[in-house]
Design a protein around this motif. Sequence first.
Motif, short mmCIF file in Angstrom:
data_model
loop_
_atom_site.label_atom_id
_atom_site.label_comp_id
_atom_site.label_asym_id
_atom_site.label_seq_id
_atom_site.Cartn_x
_atom_site.Cartn_y
_atom_site.Cartn_z
N CYS A 1 -1.63 0.41 14.02
CA CYS A 1 -2.79 0.77 14.10
C CYS A 1 -2.81 0.35 15.33
O CYS A 1 -3.30 0.68 16.59
N GLU B 1 -3.42 4.97 1.71
CA GLU B 1 -3.44 4.44 1.56
C GLU B 1 -3.39 3.20 2.43
O GLU B 1 -4.64 3.45 3.39
N ALA B 2 -2.62 3.46 2.93
CA ALA B 2 -2.40 3.24 4.72
C ALA B 2 -2.75 3.63 5.35
O ALA B 2 -2.93 3.64 6.38
N LYS C 1 -5.13 5.92 5.02
CA LYS C 1 -6.79 5.83 5.63
C LYS C 1 -6.97 4.75 6.77
O LYS C 1 -7.94 4.50 7.21
N GLN C 2 -6.31 3.35 6.22
CA GLN C 2 -6.86 2.54 7.06
C GLN C 2 -6.40 2.23 8.25
O GLN C 2 -6.88 2.20 9.39
N PHE D 1 0.87 -1.27 -0.17
CA PHE D 1 -0.13 -0.46 -0.02
C PHE D 1 0.93 1.36 -0.07
O PHE D 1 1.65 1.04 0.57
N GLU E 1 0.56 -5.19 4.60
CA GLU E 1 -0.55 -5.50 5.76
C GLU E 1 0.07 -5.26 7.33
O GLU E 1 -0.99 -4.83 7.80
N HIS F 1 -6.39 5.18 9.81
CA HIS F 1 -7.72 6.73 10.46
C HIS F 1 -6.27 7.93 11.44
O HIS F 1 -6.93 8.20 11.50
N ILE G 1 1.06 -2.14 8.30
CA ILE G 1 -0.58 -1.63 8.70
C ILE G 1 -1.18 -1.90 10.31
O ILE G 1 -1.63 -1.54 10.91
N GLN G 2 -0.89 -3.41 10.30
CA GLN G 2 -1.50 -4.02 11.75
C GLN G 2 -1.05 -3.13 12.99
O GLN G 2 -0.32 -2.71 13.86
#
Length: 79
Positions: A52, A10-11, A13-14, A6, A45, A16, A48-49
């Motif tokens: 988060c 894009e990242a 957005k995921q 990503f 991914e 937030h 991104i995790q």
Amino acid sequence: MGEVRFMISEAAKQVHVESHVLRYWEEELELVIGRTEMGHRYYTEDDIQLFCCIKKLKDAGMHFKGLKASHSGIKINQT
């Protein structure tokens, strides 16, 4: 097929958050994020995790000093 990658927008957005927040966290926490041949960041991914989780800890009031200690044993898989 290879892993899904990503771009930073894009990242963000995921997760937030705004794109500059990911860049800031990357720098402050000394995270190793993959780059394309053109030098653009890309996020997996797993990245991104991780972001988060960082966001949840920040939202709970943890400071970067605590986050640095928390992530010291985490390795980001970059190929």
